[in-house]
Design an enzyme around this catalytic site. Structure first.
Site, PDB file in Angstrom:
ATOM      1  N   SER A 175       0.840  -1.202   0.000  1.00  8.05           N
ATOM      2  CA  SER A 175       0.000   0.000   0.000  1.00  8.05           C
ATOM      3  C   SER A 175       0.865   1.238   0.000  1.00  8.05           C
ATOM      4  CB  SER A 175      -0.862   0.045   1.256  1.00  8.05           C
ATOM      5  OG  SER A 175      -1.704  -1.046   1.311  1.00  8.05           O
ATOM      6  N   ARG A 176       0.222   2.323  -0.360  1.00  8.96           N
ATOM      7  CA  ARG A 176       0.792   3.616  -0.045  1.00  8.96           C
ATOM      8  C   ARG A 176       0.339   3.964   1.370  1.00  8.96           C
ATOM      9  NH1 ARG A 176       3.122   5.724  -4.548  1.00  8.96           N
ATOM     10  NH2 ARG A 176       2.364   4.976  -6.552  1.00  8.96           N
ATOM     11  N   THR A 227       5.075   1.003   2.065  1.00 12.97           N
ATOM     12  CA  THR A 227       6.129   0.278   1.363  1.00 12.97           C
ATOM     13  C   THR A 227       6.156   0.642  -0.122  1.00 12.97           C
ATOM     14  OG1 THR A 227       6.116  -1.527   2.945  1.00 12.97           O
ATOM     15  CG2 THR A 227       6.932  -2.049   0.757  1.00 12.97           C
ATOM     16  N   ASP A 280      -8.611   3.405  10.039  1.00 12.26           N
ATOM     17  CA  ASP A 280      -8.326   2.116   9.418  1.00 12.26           C
ATOM     18  C   ASP A 280      -9.111   1.034  10.169  1.00 12.26           C
ATOM     19  OD1 ASP A 280      -7.180   0.287   7.727  1.00 12.26           O
ATOM     20  OD2 ASP A 280      -5.193   0.339   8.630  1.00 12.26           O
ATOM     21  N   SER A 303      -9.209  -6.323   3.516  1.00 13.15           N
ATOM     22  CA  SER A 303      -8.346  -5.854   2.435  1.00 13.15           C
ATOM     23  C   SER A 303      -7.026  -6.609   2.420  1.00 13.15           C
ATOM     24  CB  SER A 303      -8.142  -4.332   2.503  1.00 13.15           C
ATOM     25  OG  SER A 303      -7.158  -3.994   3.433  1.00 13.15           O
TER      26      SER A 303
END
Lengths: 504, 504
Positions: A194-195, A203, A256, A264
């Site tokens: 993910s960003r 990462t 989140d 996800s």
């Protein structure tokens, strides 16, 4: 009704269609309503913006991504009003605390993917799931819908592995070391990353400093089959595409929620064909998961969810009380990871953790009984660096790159200690706030370098933190945050003096 | 940095600024970031959209409302990046279920008013307040912040009154009769009304069929001082301006949480200087408040909140089990209200209720001991109609208008009964769904006319409901909804036959 299409060079992430006000009135639509736009076999649901004279009657303006999705230049399109989708009702049901059915969740996820829901509607779904919770069945259905609404990768072998870190600890650049170490051992690791959501660098943001992370599913498969590993941005693929749209609304709110987190992560692992997955759950003050009880619960949730998809999961609860390594921010982290591989030594928090997780993968996949020792041997032999450069090259980067070549922000500010003593705390949240204020993750060169970590001794005037930025106003903002937030706490070595039984 | 401003004819309700991608990169902003735009003493916080070649470097495109707010033609503006406001943190605090302080609530409301919060952020605030609740103090602070962030009206007399209906019952056009009745008695009633949130027509939508409801605070004051009453759209004034922005996010979700409900109603009443307020709380299946216990609780909440602001409140719990009168939708409702005043007779549910609430105002303001009889006398004397026409004229409408002149949608569909019997239920929610599917409240002429209400006898083939629409596709959609939703239930007069003790 048929209109002439005009491409409008709006680089919007939203699907926007611009109408003349008389056409809008003919169609009976207002600003914010939805229109279905068809061109041949392609169709898009877009949100209406209205203009007086930017677009003439008989024409519709299409933003960049609408035009791209329809694959048109200037031609004709068929435009019809599109009523509010049924899934809005299901979102309201969740808002009222009711359980959703598999079909209802599927409808929501597919509507998210096909852009039929507005950001406010998606935000309502996410916030309601967070505040009202989801049952395990609902989470499984959410996962399945996320998988089914996107692309999948099928490998011919079964030794496909993966890893995932739950966010919350800054500087967690371990994937850049784990992926080549695992690939060097002959396993396949198609890591989609993910960003940043709430962190200073995801990462994918970090890897992007070194190579292209915007890879298609076909490219990921090809690279993994060739060099064993990849670090790609998941959002560029069509793997679990709902996730990226959900992140778009989570991001500005820095939230989140657990159901979306579980679904996800699992959806992405299943979609790339992973059979063995190591999870890294950092705990400690300021991380996402703050207690070991909560970490164990999350680990068990993942293990249980994995079973429903035939994926074996092992979770490591890791120390996350301060940043991993010394750098936070995309370019600074890429630099540190590469240097660690070049030197085969470096920050022990980084090396121990990366090799620990790689070792876990070796153990669950049956490659080694002492996974850590196995990983250490690969790392020290230089095979990790060698493989990492192969991966960089395969992803279109410069395989000759050295850590010293990586540029960081040229606006700098050094925070020095005004006392002599030892660092008693490095405040994760404060570090992230500073790095984000400085521009990370959007500005690659922005971030912080931590000169002194917990337990290290510091003298008056010695640097404790350097802030890097690309823009002056962001550096100013970051300095202001640093002054307010106390990122690093230094205490005098003498903590307490007792004389004649009386504290002084 | 200084840019040349270009007006872009985008009629967006959002504050949008369009930048060339190279300027965006210079400023270090991405799509969705915020910019502060200054022109002389005016400033606006706007959201960034990025273009490749629609706007040249050195220029910024400003949407209609940004240009209007800055009061510029084509000139120079100063543009600076604007970081996320502190109030986003307070919204997250509420999301986690914590109580907010007066200052935090004030910051949120003022940021909403000055467009510093995105729709997703406002939605998060509203949904969190709904799911996590607010204390009474928080609601008081929310009310105060809503009042203080907007304009107020000060009248020289103290006989200023007002009324408010909690939504939920369709066809509730009573304000059109109450306001002139009360004004005819010499009281001042500066009624600011909403547009529909979840209903098929708000009072402002209905009144707009007859006169201009987009009035400024000065115009409202002038009209009320001249003719005693007004029915204006609150959103066009700057009275409690936060409310309209909150409604923008509530609307697509069809929600109306209690804290925002209490605060927005009270803020508007206090801001127009009302001392005595009658509340109408409809209860019954399908209304917003479904039980008399909940209605009593809400009434007491309002009375208690009123005390904190020196406003005396009386609440009427009213029957809301089926629509008021026979029409639902802006033009249809305006027509019915006007005809009722012309004929001095009509649907008893409409007349009884309007005069009951008017009577309550007469009683709490000390004008009459039997308020209902007092109101009835005014209504039957024709003074209500006379005053209503004065109000229409004062609001720029045609005072000679007759109910038969009001146009309704020319696309029609008549639903007929396929059984003989009596109406046992009129389903409020189904009626609203049909009217909204037909285009109400956006399309003024859309709505439904109910031929048969509860207890009325109907023969096979007789019309029970007529749907009106302005667009064919909306009529089709409304018919589809009507077929699915059973808006009107007719039962045979013979409900059960018993022979020899056995049901047949």
């Amino acid at each position: 009704m048929i209109y002439k299409a005009l491409k409008i060079p709006l680089k919007s992430g939203r699907f926007v269609v611009i109408l003349n006000e008389s056409d809008a009135s003919d169609l009976g639509v207002r600003e914010g309503d939805r229109l279905k736009i068809k061109c041949g076999r392609n169709q898009v649901i877009a949100t209406v913006q209205i203009t007086k004279d930017m677009i003439k009657s008989g024409f519709v303006g299409l933003s960049d991504i609408v035009a791209a999705e329809l694959n048109i230049k200037d031609g004709e399109v068929e435009v019809t009003p599109f009523s509010k989708p049924k899934s809005v009702e299901y979102i309201k049901k969740k808002m009222l605390g009711e359980c959703l059915t598999a079909e209802e969740i599927r409808a929501i996820v597919f509507d998210i993917v096909r852009n039929s829901l507005s950001e406010v509607e998606i935000a309502s779904f996410v916030i309601s799931s967070m505040l009202k919770g989801m049952s395990f069945d609902e989470i499984e259905w959410l996962t399945r819908a996320m998988i089914e609404s996107g692309e999948r990768i099928y490998f011919e072998t079964s030794n496909v592995v993966d890893k995932h870190s739950i966010g919350g600890v800054p500087g967690n650049k371990i994937s850049l070391i784990i992926v080549p170490t695992v690939a060097a051992a002959g396993l396949l690791i198609p890591k989609t990353a993910s960003r940043a959501i709430t962190s200073a660098s995801g990462t994918a943001d970090t890897m992007e400093v070194l190579a292209d992370v915007n890879l298609s599913v076909d490219e990921i498969k090809e690279i993994v089959e060739k060099v064993g590993g990849v670090i790609a941005w998941g959002g560029a693929t069509n793997i679990a595409p709902a996730d990226d749209k959900i992140i778009r609304v989570e991001n500005p709110l820095s939230i989140d929620p657990r159901p979306q987190l579980l679904a996800s992560v699992m959806a992405k692992k299943v979609a790339v064909g992973a059979r063995f997955v190591a999870l890294d759950i950092p705990i400690g003050e300021g991380t996402k998961v703050t207690s070991s009880d909560a970490a164990r619960k999350l680990a068990n949730d993942f293990i249980e969810l994995g079973k429903r998809f035939g994926v074996e999961i092992a979770a490591a609860i890791t120390y996350g009380g301060q940043p991993i390594g010394r750098s936070v921010g995309p370019a600074l982290e890429a630099k540190e990871a590469l240097k660690t591989m070049e030197d085969r030594r470096g920050s022990s928090s980084l090396i121990e953790k990366a090799l620990g997780i790689a070792g876990l993968i070796f153990e669950i996949s049956g490659l080694a009984t002492d996974g850590y020792a196995y990983a250490r041997k690969i790392f020290e032999s230089g095979k990790t660096l060698e493989k990492f450069k192969e991966i960089i090259a395969a992803q279109g980067g410069d395989e000759k790159i050295k850590s010293e070549d990586i540029p960081v922000g040229d606006k700098k500010f050094v925070l020095t200690s005004n006392t002599e003593g030892a660092v008693v705390a490095v405040n994760n949240k404060a570090i992230v706030k500073i790095a984000r204020a400085a521009g990370a993750p959007k500005d690659k060169g922005a971030g912080v370098y931590i000169h002194k970590k917990r337990g290290e001794v510091v003298k008056v005037g010695e640097p404790i933190l350097t802030i890097y930025a690309e823009k002056d106003w962001k550096l100013d903002k970051a300095i202001e945050v640093a002054r307010r937030e106390n990122p690093i706490i230094v205490s005098g070595m003498v903590l307490e003096v007792i004389r004649g039984g009386v504290k002084v």
